[in-house]
Enzyme design. Structure first.
Site, PDB file in Angstrom:
ATOM      1  N   ARG A 266      12.815   3.516   1.049  1.00  0.00           N
ATOM      2  CA  ARG A 266      11.662   3.363   0.552  1.00  0.00           C
ATOM      3  C   ARG A 266      11.078   4.236  -1.110  1.00  0.00           C
ATOM      4  O   ARG A 266      12.741   4.587  -1.558  1.00  0.00           O
ATOM      5  CB  ARG A 266      11.218   4.942   1.260  1.00  0.00           C
ATOM      6  CG  ARG A 266       9.370   4.320   1.022  1.00  0.00           C
ATOM      7  CD  ARG A 266       9.156   5.311   1.827  1.00  0.00           C
ATOM      8  NE  ARG A 266       8.296   6.456   1.625  1.00  0.00           N
ATOM      9  CZ  ARG A 266       7.619   7.377   1.289  1.00  0.00           C
ATOM     10  NH1 ARG A 266       8.330   8.056   1.258  1.00  0.00           N
ATOM     11  NH2 ARG A 266       6.494   8.171   1.040  1.00  0.00           N
TER      12      ARG A 266
ATOM     13  N   ILE B 114       6.236  -2.400  -7.095  1.00  0.00           N
ATOM     14  CA  ILE B 114       5.324  -1.472  -7.454  1.00  0.00           C
ATOM     15  C   ILE B 114       6.112  -0.450  -6.826  1.00  0.00           C
ATOM     16  O   ILE B 114       5.604  -0.338  -4.886  1.00  0.00           O
ATOM     17  CB  ILE B 114       3.674  -1.820  -7.062  1.00  0.00           C
ATOM     18  CG1 ILE B 114       2.875  -3.082  -8.368  1.00  0.00           C
ATOM     19  CG2 ILE B 114       3.002   0.075  -7.677  1.00  0.00           C
ATOM     20  CD1 ILE B 114       2.038  -3.314  -8.151  1.00  0.00           C
TER      21      ILE B 114
ATOM     22  N   HIS C  32       4.881  -8.299  -4.024  1.00  0.00           N
ATOM     23  CA  HIS C  32       3.637  -8.518  -3.981  1.00  0.00           C
ATOM     24  C   HIS C  32       3.496 -10.121  -4.687  1.00  0.00           C
ATOM     25  O   HIS C  32       2.406 -10.261  -5.574  1.00  0.00           O
ATOM     26  CB  HIS C  32       2.884  -7.762  -4.398  1.00  0.00           C
ATOM     27  CG  HIS C  32       2.945  -6.696  -3.913  1.00  0.00           C
ATOM     28  ND1 HIS C  32       2.232  -5.691  -2.687  1.00  0.00           N
ATOM     29  CD2 HIS C  32       4.248  -5.095  -4.743  1.00  0.00           C
ATOM     30  CE1 HIS C  32       2.606  -3.973  -3.312  1.00  0.00           C
ATOM     31  NE2 HIS C  32       3.753  -4.058  -3.547  1.00  0.00           N
TER      32      HIS C  32
ATOM     33  N   CYS D  37       6.156  -4.905   0.686  1.00  0.00           N
ATOM     34  CA  CYS D  37       6.315  -3.885   0.094  1.00  0.00           C
ATOM     35  C   CYS D  37       5.993  -2.845   1.069  1.00  0.00           C
ATOM     36  O   CYS D  37       7.066  -3.159   2.275  1.00  0.00           O
ATOM     37  CB  CYS D  37       5.177  -3.755  -1.457  1.00  0.00           C
ATOM     38  SG  CYS D  37       5.916  -2.209  -2.504  1.00  0.00           S
TER      39      CYS D  37
ATOM     40  N   GLY E 216       0.786  -1.261   0.143  1.00  0.00           N
ATOM     41  CA  GLY E 216       0.010  -0.149  -0.095  1.00  0.00           C
ATOM     42  C   GLY E 216       0.811   0.986   0.292  1.00  0.00           C
ATOM     43  O   GLY E 216       1.407   0.939  -0.820  1.00  0.00           O
ATOM     44  N   GLU E 217       1.045   1.785   1.038  1.00  0.00           N
ATOM     45  CA  GLU E 217       1.761   3.096   1.063  1.00  0.00           C
ATOM     46  C   GLU E 217       1.992   3.538   2.681  1.00  0.00           C
ATOM     47  O   GLU E 217       1.267   3.509   3.223  1.00  0.00           O
ATOM     48  CB  GLU E 217       0.893   3.746   0.663  1.00  0.00           C
ATOM     49  CG  GLU E 217       1.941   5.355  -0.079  1.00  0.00           C
ATOM     50  CD  GLU E 217       2.414   5.982   1.079  1.00  0.00           C
ATOM     51  OE1 GLU E 217       4.181   6.811   0.985  1.00  0.00           O
ATOM     52  OE2 GLU E 217       1.873   6.374   2.194  1.00  0.00           O
TER      53      GLU E 217
ATOM     54  N   GLU F 135       0.922 -11.455  -3.235  1.00  0.00           N
ATOM     55  CA  GLU F 135      -0.703 -11.257  -3.577  1.00  0.00           C
ATOM     56  C   GLU F 135      -1.126 -11.520  -5.034  1.00  0.00           C
ATOM     57  O   GLU F 135      -2.853 -11.250  -4.938  1.00  0.00           O
ATOM     58  CB  GLU F 135      -0.745 -10.769  -2.423  1.00  0.00           C
ATOM     59  CG  GLU F 135      -0.306  -8.856  -2.675  1.00  0.00           C
ATOM     60  CD  GLU F 135       0.487  -8.566  -2.645  1.00  0.00           C
ATOM     61  OE1 GLU F 135       1.020  -9.446  -2.624  1.00  0.00           O
ATOM     62  OE2 GLU F 135       0.235  -7.337  -2.104  1.00  0.00           O
TER      63      GLU F 135
HETATM   64  N1  GLN Z   1       6.048   3.021  -2.262  1.00  0.00           N
HETATM   65  C1  GLN Z   1       5.366   2.188  -1.015  1.00  0.00           C
HETATM   66  C2  GLN Z   1       5.360   3.115  -0.394  1.00  0.00           C
HETATM   67  O1  GLN Z   1       6.104   4.060   0.668  1.00  0.00           O
HETATM   68  C3  GLN Z   1       5.227   0.731  -0.688  1.00  0.00           C
HETATM   69  C4  GLN Z   1       4.527   0.787  -2.465  1.00  0.00           C
HETATM   70  C5  GLN Z   1       3.651  -1.033  -2.554  1.00  0.00           C
HETATM   71  O2  GLN Z   1       3.613  -1.612  -1.394  1.00  0.00           O
HETATM   72  N2  GLN Z   1       3.187  -1.357  -4.208  1.00  0.00           N
HETATM   73  O3  GLN Z   1       5.182   2.871   1.311  1.00  0.00           O
END
Ligand code: GLN
Length: 204
Positions: free
Chosen positions: A120, A146, A184, A91, A59-60, A186
């Site tokens: 990151r 990603i 990922h 991720c 996610g983020e 998943e």
């Molecule tokens: N760039 C995202 C972050 O800093 C991670 C990307 C991802 O989970 N696909 O959290």
């Protein structure tokens, strides 16, 4: 541990939570079920108490950190990990499990647990997303990246489970009951990485 044993098979079926504050929760739930675990979404400290292990999804990571604070989940996750709860981060989840991060936003906090420095958006500077076959713990897997982080350095107790091109970067690690991947699994329909994690819980 609080696992229930299925009578027919006699094998432990762990209950694994997926942190459901943000990110690709449903995909992890599906993969964990395919890998033979009971899977449940976790948003509250009481829900965290009820699981044998936790997946922190992609996610983020800055959003996930802020939501974890808002939902009073950061400290409970730290506590359970300190007590030895198995956890797997993919991720953004890898970033959350890192003891130290580079290129975070000012003040960005993690749950921590794995003695490593994670950079990151590391691949993002070169290419936003890419796919590649690589060796994960001796198995060939298809890995989807990603805006992925990579692992800059690891401590002596961390096992490197996978590296990728470009740059032979570390993208999969394990430290005791904690597992993290930059990619990922998943999203690929291949449950072997999740099975590896479920097997980790069964071994402990
Ligand atoms: N760039 C995202 C972050 O800093 C991670 C990307 C991802 O989970 N696909 O959290």
């Amino acid at each position: 541990m609080s696992w229930t044993r299925t009578r027919t098979e006699g094998s432990a079926v762990p209950t694994i939570g997926v942190l459901a504050l943000q990110g690709d929760v449903r995909e992890h739930v599906r993969m964990l079920q395919e890998a033979g675990a009971r899977a449940t979404a976790v948003r509250r400290p009481a829900e965290l108490e009820a699981v044998d292990g936790l997946v922190i999804p992609g996610g983020e990571s800055t959003t996930m950190w802020k939501l974890a604070e808002t939902f009073d989940m950061l400290e409970p996750m730290r506590m359970r990990i300190k007590e030895g709860m198995p956890a797997y981060g993919s991720c953004a989840g890898m970033i959350m499990l890192a003891d130290r991060i580079e290129d975070g936003v000012p003040g960005q906090q993690t749950v921590g647990g794995i003695d490593m420095v994670v950079r990151r958006n590391a691949f993002g500077r070169q290419v936003d997303s890419f796919e590649e076959d690589l060796d994960f713990a001796g198995q060939r897997v298809h890995a989807v990246f990603i805006r992925a982080p990579w692992v800059e350095t690891v401590g002596a107790d961390v096992d490197v489970l996978g590296r990728c091109e470009p740059g032979d970067r570390i993208v999969a690690v394990r430290q005791g009951p904690l597992l993290a991947t930059s990619f990922h699994p998943e999203l690929t329909g291949d449950a072997r990485v999740h099975r590896y994690f479920v097997d980790m819980l069964r071994e402990l």
